[in-house]
Scaffold this active site. Sequence first.
Site, PDB file in Angstrom:
ATOM      1  N   PHE A  92       0.827  -1.216   0.000  1.00  0.00           N
ATOM      2  CA  PHE A  92       0.000   0.000   0.000  1.00  0.00           C
ATOM      3  C   PHE A  92       0.858   1.262   0.000  1.00  0.00           C
ATOM      4  O   PHE A  92       0.447   2.305  -0.499  1.00  0.00           O
ATOM      5  CB  PHE A  92      -0.934   0.000   1.212  1.00  0.00           C
ATOM      6  CG  PHE A  92      -2.000   1.054   1.152  1.00  0.00           C
ATOM      7  CD1 PHE A  92      -1.839   2.256   1.832  1.00  0.00           C
ATOM      8  CD2 PHE A  92      -3.152   0.857   0.398  1.00  0.00           C
ATOM      9  CE1 PHE A  92      -2.816   3.236   1.775  1.00  0.00           C
ATOM     10  CE2 PHE A  92      -4.140   1.838   0.337  1.00  0.00           C
ATOM     11  CZ  PHE A  92      -3.970   3.030   1.025  1.00  0.00           C
ATOM     12  N   HIS A 134      -9.513  -7.220   2.363  1.00  0.00           N
ATOM     13  CA  HIS A 134      -8.400  -6.256   2.482  1.00  0.00           C
ATOM     14  C   HIS A 134      -7.438  -6.403   1.302  1.00  0.00           C
ATOM     15  O   HIS A 134      -6.910  -5.434   0.767  1.00  0.00           O
ATOM     16  CB  HIS A 134      -7.672  -6.502   3.809  1.00  0.00           C
ATOM     17  CG  HIS A 134      -6.722  -5.419   4.165  1.00  0.00           C
ATOM     18  ND1 HIS A 134      -5.373  -5.620   4.285  1.00  0.00           N
ATOM     19  CD2 HIS A 134      -6.933  -4.119   4.434  1.00  0.00           C
ATOM     20  CE1 HIS A 134      -4.779  -4.493   4.612  1.00  0.00           C
ATOM     21  NE2 HIS A 134      -5.714  -3.569   4.714  1.00  0.00           N
TER      22      HIS A 134
HETATM   23  N1  LIG Z   1      -1.537  -8.038   3.699  1.00  0.00           N
HETATM   24  C1  LIG Z   1      -0.470  -7.481   3.005  1.00  0.00           C
HETATM   25  C2  LIG Z   1      -0.098  -6.156   3.177  1.00  0.00           C
HETATM   26  N2  LIG Z   1      -0.774  -5.357   4.040  1.00  0.00           N
HETATM   27  C3  LIG Z   1      -0.202  -4.133   4.576  1.00  0.00           C
HETATM   28  C4  LIG Z   1      -0.428  -2.915   3.676  1.00  0.00           C
HETATM   29  O1  LIG Z   1       0.339  -3.003   2.481  1.00  0.00           O
HETATM   30  C5  LIG Z   1       0.001  -1.641   4.416  1.00  0.00           C
HETATM   31  O2  LIG Z   1       1.365  -1.715   4.732  1.00  0.00           O
HETATM   32  C6  LIG Z   1      -0.811  -1.448   5.689  1.00  0.00           C
HETATM   33  O3  LIG Z   1      -2.196  -1.461   5.351  1.00  0.00           O
HETATM   34  C7  LIG Z   1      -0.465  -0.115   6.370  1.00  0.00           C
HETATM   35  O4  LIG Z   1      -0.708   0.973   5.532  1.00  0.00           O
HETATM   36  N3  LIG Z   1       0.927  -5.635   2.462  1.00  0.00           N
HETATM   37  C8  LIG Z   1       1.639  -6.411   1.571  1.00  0.00           C
HETATM   38  O5  LIG Z   1       2.582  -5.920   0.926  1.00  0.00           O
HETATM   39  N4  LIG Z   1       1.273  -7.720   1.399  1.00  0.00           N
HETATM   40  C9  LIG Z   1       0.248  -8.287   2.082  1.00  0.00           C
HETATM   41  O6  LIG Z   1      -0.047  -9.501   1.887  1.00  0.00           O
HETATM   42  C1  LIG Z   2      -3.612  -8.933   1.693  1.00  0.00           C
HETATM   43  C2  LIG Z   2      -3.985  -8.681   3.102  1.00  0.00           C
HETATM   44  O1  LIG Z   2      -4.137  -7.570   3.547  1.00  0.00           O
HETATM   45  C3  LIG Z   2      -4.278  -9.889   3.921  1.00  0.00           C
HETATM   46  O2  LIG Z   2      -3.051 -10.583   4.126  1.00  0.00           O
HETATM   47  C4  LIG Z   2      -4.876  -9.525   5.267  1.00  0.00           C
HETATM   48  O3  LIG Z   2      -5.340 -10.733   5.805  1.00  0.00           O
HETATM   49  P1  LIG Z   2      -6.872 -10.808   6.302  1.00  0.00           P
HETATM   50  O4  LIG Z   2      -7.734 -10.499   5.085  1.00  0.00           O
HETATM   51  O5  LIG Z   2      -7.061 -12.255   6.771  1.00  0.00           O
HETATM   52  O6  LIG Z   2      -7.050  -9.807   7.416  1.00  0.00           O
END
Ligand SMILES: Nc1c(NC[C@H](O)[C@H](O)[C@H](O)CO)[nH]c(=O)[nH]c1=O
Ligand SMILES: CC(=O)[C@@H](O)COP(=O)(O)O
Length: 157
Positions: free
Chosen positions: A48, A79
Amino acid sequence: MGAENRRFALVVGRFYADLAEQLVAGARAELEEHGASVVDVYDVPGAFELPLAAKYAAESGRYDGIVALGAVIRGETDHYDYVCGECARGVQQVQLATGIPVGFGVLTVDTMEQALARVGSGGKRDSGRHAAEAVVASLEVKEKVRGQRAPTGFVTS
Ligand SMILES: Nc1c(NC[C@H](O)[C@H](O)[C@H](O)CO)[nH]c(=O)[nH]c1=O
Ligand SMILES: CC(=O)[C@@H](O)COP(=O)(O)O
């Protein structure tokens, strides 16, 4: 042409550190094989944050190309959709707004197995190398267009 003596930034989402490291290795190898003079690495927590990091790098004036790297693996909720969608949209916006090519080397997968098959020599592809290759290709287009003589009759500013 391409990456020869060019400067690149890798912006890296470190949410899955081991996957990120393999993506970085592939992108760096591709750029250095094409003669890059600089490959700087900037880490952020997750995908993100990649568009903002890419924007910082693009607007610094220090880089000819940027590669955004990371891995997003679907969880139990939606998410995943927001993270992937905003990352892709943001990265595209940065390159269109600045004219600095930004490769999209972010894995958007359902399982770790799918991710592992898309890094390094894991089998399906080396997504880090592939994203860097795309940036080099975009740079070549940019340089070719700029190098073209304007057709006669056109007034160039
Ligand atoms: N779930 C994953 C994330 N989540 C975190 C977000 O990218 C971000 O850092 C957070 O929401 C704070 O702003 N990021 C990934 O790169 N890969 C994932 O699987
Ligand atoms: C891609 C994501 O943000 C994910 O890994 C978060 O996991 P969840 O959807 O089980 O909260």
